[in-house]
Write a protein that holds these residues in place. Sequence first.
Motif, short mmCIF file in Angstrom:
data_model
loop_
_atom_site.label_atom_id
_atom_site.label_comp_id
_atom_site.label_asym_id
_atom_site.label_seq_id
_atom_site.Cartn_x
_atom_site.Cartn_y
_atom_site.Cartn_z
N ALA A 1 37.50 46.55 -64.71
CA ALA A 1 37.96 47.50 -63.69
C ALA A 1 38.86 48.57 -64.30
N LEU A 2 39.60 48.22 -65.36
CA LEU A 2 40.47 49.17 -66.04
C LEU A 2 39.72 50.02 -67.07
N GLY A 3 38.44 49.69 -67.30
CA GLY A 3 37.64 50.45 -68.25
C GLY A 3 37.89 50.07 -69.69
N GLU A 4 38.51 48.93 -69.92
CA GLU A 4 38.79 48.47 -71.29
C GLU A 4 37.52 47.95 -71.94
N ARG A 5 37.38 48.24 -73.24
CA ARG A 5 36.26 47.73 -74.02
C ARG A 5 36.77 47.37 -75.40
N PRO A 6 36.28 46.41 -76.06
CA PRO A 6 35.25 45.46 -75.64
C PRO A 6 35.86 44.38 -74.74
N LEU A 7 35.02 43.83 -73.90
CA LEU A 7 35.46 42.76 -73.01
C LEU A 7 35.38 41.43 -73.75
N PRO A 8 36.32 40.51 -73.47
CA PRO A 8 36.23 39.19 -74.10
C PRO A 8 35.01 38.43 -73.56
N GLU A 9 34.51 37.53 -74.36
CA GLU A 9 33.37 36.72 -73.95
C GLU A 9 33.83 35.66 -72.95
N PRO A 10 32.98 35.33 -71.97
CA PRO A 10 33.34 34.23 -71.07
C PRO A 10 33.35 32.91 -71.84
N LEU A 11 34.17 31.99 -71.39
CA LEU A 11 34.21 30.68 -72.02
C LEU A 11 32.93 29.92 -71.67
N LEU A 12 32.36 29.27 -72.64
CA LEU A 12 31.13 28.52 -72.46
C LEU A 12 31.42 27.03 -72.57
N PRO A 13 30.58 26.21 -71.96
CA PRO A 13 30.80 24.75 -72.06
C PRO A 13 30.73 24.27 -73.51
#
Length: 166
Positions: free
Chosen positions: A148-160
């Motif tokens: 929403a703030l336009g920041e890049r790169p976005l962190p990866e979601p945590l995976l199992p």
Amino acid sequence: LPWLDKPQREQLAERENVPDALLSMIAAELAQALRSGELEPILYTQLEDRLHAMSSIQAGCERILSTPLPFAYTLLLHRCAWMFCVLLPFGLASSLGWGTPVLSAVLAYAFFGLDQLGEEMEEPFGLEPNDLPLDAMVRTIEIDQLDALGERPLPEPLLPQGYLLQ
């Protein structure tokens, strides 16, 4: 912690209730932004409403964490499951005959499984396999906010890891 500077981290280390301290720090920053004119009063009101909602949710989570189920409730569920499973074969024997032990075993497995499930769900905040994956939930919120703030790169979601999302 990556979003906090050293004085803020030290301030948090002194507090016993870290989530409450974080909410207080956010409220103080919002108030300072309003006083300095960096934030319009209408936007401040909207952000304050969100902060109040987060505070209410945090208080509800603390109540869940700090209020154990009464021992009598747990004991009653456990004893009722035992009584049901002990008496069930007598009620089914005349109609099922030799199938009674099989059906009784399946139902006992289900009842004792539900009993154990109730014990597992008593404390949802922690690092046990059946606890809520709070770190993954927070990472999702972080990704959404940065996007929403336009920041890049976005962190990866945590995976199992090993079939557990923690």
